[in-house]
Each structure stands twice: as C-alpha cells, then as structure tokens.
Design a protein around this motif. Structure first.
Motif, PDB file in Angstrom:
ATOM      1  N   ASP A  45       0.828  -1.209   0.000  1.00 53.51           N
ATOM      2  CA  ASP A  45       0.000   0.000   0.000  1.00 53.51           C
ATOM      3  C   ASP A  45       0.863   1.259   0.000  1.00 53.51           C
ATOM      4  OD1 ASP A  45      -2.385   1.422  -0.105  1.00 53.51           O
ATOM      5  OD2 ASP A  45      -2.589   1.511   2.070  1.00 53.51           O
ATOM      6  N   VAL A  46       1.829   1.276  -0.916  1.00 50.93           N
ATOM      7  CA  VAL A  46       2.704   2.441  -1.101  1.00 50.93           C
ATOM      8  C   VAL A  46       2.774   2.772  -2.588  1.00 50.93           C
ATOM      9  CG1 VAL A  46       4.132   1.900   0.929  1.00 50.93           C
ATOM     10  CG2 VAL A  46       4.836   1.076  -1.325  1.00 50.93           C
ATOM     11  N   CYS A  47       3.196   3.987  -2.898  1.00 50.99           N
ATOM     12  CA  CYS A  47       3.375   4.354  -4.302  1.00 50.99           C
ATOM     13  C   CYS A  47       4.771   3.916  -4.763  1.00 50.99           C
ATOM     14  CB  CYS A  47       3.180   5.855  -4.500  1.00 50.99           C
ATOM     15  SG  CYS A  47       4.468   6.877  -3.787  1.00 50.99           S
ATOM     16  N   SER A  48       4.987   3.993  -6.057  1.00 45.01           N
ATOM     17  CA  SER A  48       6.241   3.554  -6.651  1.00 45.01           C
ATOM     18  C   SER A  48       7.436   4.346  -6.115  1.00 45.01           C
ATOM     19  CB  SER A  48       6.158   3.684  -8.170  1.00 45.01           C
ATOM     20  OG  SER A  48       7.313   3.192  -8.776  1.00 45.01           O
ATOM     21  N   LYS A  49       7.263   5.653  -5.944  1.00 49.19           N
ATOM     22  CA  LYS A  49       8.356   6.489  -5.425  1.00 49.19           C
ATOM     23  C   LYS A  49       8.724   6.098  -3.995  1.00 49.19           C
ATOM     24  CE  LYS A  49       7.615  10.543  -8.290  1.00 49.19           C
ATOM     25  NZ  LYS A  49       7.420  11.984  -8.322  1.00 49.19           N
ATOM     26  N   THR A  50       7.726   5.770  -3.197  1.00 44.85           N
ATOM     27  CA  THR A  50       7.994   5.340  -1.819  1.00 44.85           C
ATOM     28  C   THR A  50       8.758   4.023  -1.819  1.00 44.85           C
ATOM     29  OG1 THR A  50       6.031   6.475  -0.998  1.00 44.85           O
ATOM     30  CG2 THR A  50       6.931   4.711   0.389  1.00 44.85           C
ATOM     31  N   LEU A  51       8.367   3.108  -2.684  1.00 47.11           N
ATOM     32  CA  LEU A  51       9.072   1.830  -2.779  1.00 47.11           C
ATOM     33  C   LEU A  51      10.527   2.049  -3.178  1.00 47.11           C
ATOM     34  CD1 LEU A  51       9.093  -1.245  -2.688  1.00 47.11           C
ATOM     35  CD2 LEU A  51       8.256  -1.239  -5.054  1.00 47.11           C
ATOM     36  N   THR A  52      10.751   2.908  -4.153  1.00 44.34           N
ATOM     37  CA  THR A  52      12.116   3.227  -4.583  1.00 44.34           C
ATOM     38  C   THR A  52      12.928   3.781  -3.416  1.00 44.34           C
ATOM     39  OG1 THR A  52      11.407   3.631  -6.851  1.00 44.34           O
ATOM     40  CG2 THR A  52      13.499   4.618  -6.178  1.00 44.34           C
ATOM     41  N   ALA A  53      12.335   4.684  -2.661  1.00 47.91           N
ATOM     42  CA  ALA A  53      13.028   5.273  -1.512  1.00 47.91           C
ATOM     43  C   ALA A  53      13.337   4.207  -0.459  1.00 47.91           C
ATOM     44  CB  ALA A  53      12.190   6.389  -0.902  1.00 47.91           C
ATOM     45  N   MET A  54      12.416   3.292  -0.234  1.00 46.47           N
ATOM     46  CA  MET A  54      12.641   2.217   0.742  1.00 46.47           C
ATOM     47  C   MET A  54      13.808   1.339   0.325  1.00 46.47           C
ATOM     48  SD  MET A  54       8.642   1.217   1.458  1.00 46.47           S
ATOM     49  CE  MET A  54       8.984  -0.264   2.401  1.00 46.47           C
ATOM     50  N   VAL A  55      13.886   1.024  -0.956  1.00 43.38           N
ATOM     51  CA  VAL A  55      14.983   0.184  -1.466  1.00 43.38           C
ATOM     52  C   VAL A  55      16.311   0.930  -1.340  1.00 43.38           C
ATOM     53  CG1 VAL A  55      15.941  -0.914  -3.531  1.00 43.38           C
ATOM     54  CG2 VAL A  55      13.511  -1.178  -2.996  1.00 43.38           C
ATOM     55  N   ARG A  57      17.149   3.207   0.782  1.00 42.97           N
ATOM     56  CA  ARG A  57      17.523   3.298   2.207  1.00 42.97           C
ATOM     57  C   ARG A  57      17.849   1.931   2.803  1.00 42.97           C
ATOM     58  NH1 ARG A  57      12.583   6.372   2.717  1.00 42.97           N
ATOM     59  NH2 ARG A  57      11.759   4.511   3.734  1.00 42.97           N
ATOM     60  N   LYS A  58      17.720   0.902   1.997  1.00 45.32           N
ATOM     61  CA  LYS A  58      17.936  -0.484   2.453  1.00 45.32           C
ATOM     62  C   LYS A  58      16.874  -0.895   3.472  1.00 45.32           C
ATOM     63  CE  LYS A  58      21.868  -0.800   0.209  1.00 45.32           C
ATOM     64  NZ  LYS A  58      21.874  -1.319  -1.109  1.00 45.32           N
ATOM     65  N   ASP A  59      15.684  -0.265   3.392  1.00 43.33           N
ATOM     66  CA  ASP A  59      14.571  -0.612   4.267  1.00 43.33           C
ATOM     67  C   ASP A  59      13.701  -1.707   3.665  1.00 43.33           C
ATOM     68  OD1 ASP A  59      15.327   1.321   6.079  1.00 43.33           O
ATOM     69  OD2 ASP A  59      13.903   2.819   5.343  1.00 43.33           O
ATOM     70  N   PHE A  60      14.008  -2.095   2.433  1.00 46.80           N
ATOM     71  CA  PHE A  60      13.249  -3.122   1.730  1.00 46.80           C
ATOM     72  C   PHE A  60      14.208  -3.829   0.776  1.00 46.80           C
ATOM     73  CE2 PHE A  60      10.163  -4.703  -1.416  1.00 46.80           C
ATOM     74  CZ  PHE A  60       9.249  -5.296  -0.553  1.00 46.80           C
ATOM     75  N   LEU A  71       8.925 -13.286  -4.157  1.00 44.40           N
ATOM     76  CA  LEU A  71       7.836 -13.285  -3.182  1.00 44.40           C
ATOM     77  C   LEU A  71       8.346 -13.716  -1.814  1.00 44.40           C
ATOM     78  CD1 LEU A  71       4.890 -13.017  -2.369  1.00 44.40           C
ATOM     79  CD2 LEU A  71       4.505 -15.328  -3.278  1.00 44.40           C
ATOM     80  N   ALA A  72       9.258 -14.668  -1.788  1.00 43.35           N
ATOM     81  CA  ALA A  72       9.803 -15.152  -0.514  1.00 43.35           C
ATOM     82  C   ALA A  72      10.473 -14.027   0.259  1.00 43.35           C
ATOM     83  CB  ALA A  72      10.795 -16.282  -0.754  1.00 43.35           C
ATOM     84  N   GLU A  73      11.211 -13.161  -0.425  1.00 45.11           N
ATOM     85  CA  GLU A  73      11.885 -12.051   0.252  1.00 45.11           C
ATOM     86  C   GLU A  73      10.881 -11.029   0.768  1.00 45.11           C
ATOM     87  OE1 GLU A  73      14.885 -10.408  -2.303  1.00 45.11           O
ATOM     88  OE2 GLU A  73      16.140 -12.196  -2.146  1.00 45.11           O
TER      89      GLU A  73
END
Length: 82
Positions: A45-55, A57-60, A71-73
């Motif tokens: 439930d996040v937008c694409s930009k948020t997902l990019t930022a999470m990756v 920052r090594k948060d995802f 899917l496992a990760e």
C-alpha cells in the motif's frame, strides 16, 4: 478468564502464526514466484516512489536483476515487521 490463561492463549496463537509464517516462507522459496513493482506497491500500500526510496535506504529488499521481487523475500520482510 484469568490473566495467566489469556497470556497462555496469546502465546499459543503467536506460536501458531510463527509456524504458519515459516510454512508460507518455505512454500514461496520453493516456487520462486516473483512480484512486479505494481504488485509490491499494492501489497505494501505504497506508491512507486515510496518503494524506490525504501529500497535505496535499504529498508526493503532490492529487486532481482529482472526488476521483480522474489515473493519469498517480500514475505520474509513482512514477517520481520511483526
């Protein structure tokens, strides 16, 4: 219901959830299913930009070389957040 009985029930449920999560992880690792950016965004439930930022920052977890996430990760990351 006493506090001790309630705590025992909560511990039992927590243990069951842990075993279920382990089973789901095993199944997803075996199948090697992948999720697209859109699917991951919908799942989290996040937008694409948020997902990019999470990756960044090594948060995802990072996507695989094909740009998709295992899917496992994703399931393992979700389990670690609980």
């Amino acid at each position: 219901m006493t506090d001790a009985a309630l705590i025992e029930r909560i511990d039992t449920l927590t243990s069951m959830v842990g075993r279920l999560t382990d089973t789901v992880l095993q199944l997803t690792r075996t199948q090697g299913a992948r999720l697209s950016r859109k699917q991951v965004c919908e799942r989290l439930d996040v937008c694409s930009k948020t997902l990019t930022a999470m990756v960044r920052r090594k948060d995802f977890p990072e996507p695989a070389t094909d740009g998709q996430w295992l899917l496992a990760e994703v399931v393992e990351w979700e389990a670690g957040r609980r």
